[in-house]
Design a protein around this motif. Sequence first.
Motif, PDB file in Angstrom:
ATOM      1  N   ALA A   1       0.810  -1.226   0.000  1.00 52.19           N
ATOM      2  CA  ALA A   1       0.000   0.000   0.000  1.00 52.19           C
ATOM      3  C   ALA A   1       0.840   1.271   0.000  1.00 52.19           C
ATOM      4  O   ALA A   1       0.405   2.292  -0.535  1.00 52.19           O
ATOM      5  N   VAL A   2       2.037   1.246   0.587  1.00 52.21           N
ATOM      6  CA  VAL A   2       2.841   2.465   0.701  1.00 52.21           C
ATOM      7  C   VAL A   2       4.073   2.466  -0.198  1.00 52.21           C
ATOM      8  O   VAL A   2       4.944   3.317  -0.061  1.00 52.21           O
ATOM      9  N   LYS A   3       4.127   1.531  -1.145  1.00 54.59           N
ATOM     10  CA  LYS A   3       5.235   1.519  -2.099  1.00 54.59           C
ATOM     11  C   LYS A   3       5.016   2.596  -3.156  1.00 54.59           C
ATOM     12  O   LYS A   3       3.894   2.824  -3.605  1.00 54.59           O
TER      13      LYS A   3
ATOM     14  N   ALA B   1      -2.401   6.224   0.878  1.00 49.29           N
ATOM     15  CA  ALA B   1      -2.513   4.969   1.626  1.00 49.29           C
ATOM     16  C   ALA B   1      -1.735   5.046   2.926  1.00 49.29           C
ATOM     17  O   ALA B   1      -0.808   5.856   3.076  1.00 49.29           O
ATOM     18  N   VAL B   2      -2.128   4.187   3.861  1.00 52.60           N
ATOM     19  CA  VAL B   2      -1.385   3.987   5.101  1.00 52.60           C
ATOM     20  C   VAL B   2      -1.223   2.486   5.312  1.00 52.60           C
ATOM     21  O   VAL B   2      -1.979   1.684   4.751  1.00 52.60           O
TER      22      VAL B   2
ATOM     23  N   PRO C   1       1.191   5.120  11.615  1.00 50.89           N
ATOM     24  CA  PRO C   1       1.288   4.212  10.468  1.00 50.89           C
ATOM     25  C   PRO C   1       2.230   4.772   9.398  1.00 50.89           C
ATOM     26  O   PRO C   1       2.474   5.970   9.341  1.00 50.89           O
ATOM     27  N   TYR C   2       2.753   3.862   8.582  1.00 51.39           N
ATOM     28  CA  TYR C   2       3.482   4.288   7.399  1.00 51.39           C
ATOM     29  C   TYR C   2       2.473   4.984   6.499  1.00 51.39           C
ATOM     30  O   TYR C   2       1.274   4.732   6.583  1.00 51.39           O
TER      31      TYR C   2
ATOM     32  N   LEU D   1       8.025   6.752   6.854  1.00 51.85           N
ATOM     33  CA  LEU D   1       8.495   5.419   7.227  1.00 51.85           C
ATOM     34  C   LEU D   1       9.240   5.473   8.557  1.00 51.85           C
ATOM     35  O   LEU D   1       9.505   6.558   9.067  1.00 51.85           O
ATOM     36  N   ALA D   2       9.603   4.328   9.074  1.00 48.34           N
ATOM     37  CA  ALA D   2      10.411   4.227  10.299  1.00 48.34           C
ATOM     38  C   ALA D   2       9.853   5.115  11.410  1.00 48.34           C
ATOM     39  O   ALA D   2      10.580   5.856  12.063  1.00 48.34           O
ATOM     40  N   THR D   3       8.555   5.033  11.604  1.00 44.37           N
ATOM     41  CA  THR D   3       7.895   5.892  12.586  1.00 44.37           C
ATOM     42  C   THR D   3       8.160   5.420  14.009  1.00 44.37           C
ATOM     43  O   THR D   3       8.308   4.227  14.264  1.00 44.37           O
TER      44      THR D   3
END
Length: 175
Positions: free
Chosen positions: A30-32, A106-107, A116-117, A140-142
Amino acid sequence: MNINTTACLFACSLALGLQTAHAQSTLPDAVKVPDGHSVMLETVGVGEITYQCRDKANTPGQTEWTFVGPKAVLNDRAGKPVGDYFGPPATWQAKDGSKVTGTQLAVAKAAEGDLPYQLVKANPAEGKGAMQGVSYIQRLATRGGVAPTSACTAQNKGTQEVVNYQADYVFWTAR
């Protein structure tokens, strides 16, 4: 292990970490970012998110912590400030004054207790500079940033709480 071996292992792990920070293969679909784009800037956002205790939408008599907005400094991988992130609307602004907003596409779930990413489609940049040409932004990397766990009730409705967070923001451009 001697000091040279230890130093090499440390340096090599840092280099691998930076090279894989935006590796698409390890992310939820979804997050690509779609094919045909490349990374133009990687930043680490360090800041806070404000939440307010408000009435729950369409649910009379119930309250919930509601997102108000973020405020963060964007640092490059060496820790040097290169911009800011604030909102609403979600805005990423470089030190040169150029800025970009976007629409969330998206998340995807991150670790428990972490935002969320996220994948954002960027709007055209305002101003000339570092943000020109941004097509997508990934969060990312949250770490941290989710709504407070303290009670949100009719008695404390209207109060705000600030939650610390950190996230990588990866800016992409069309190839």
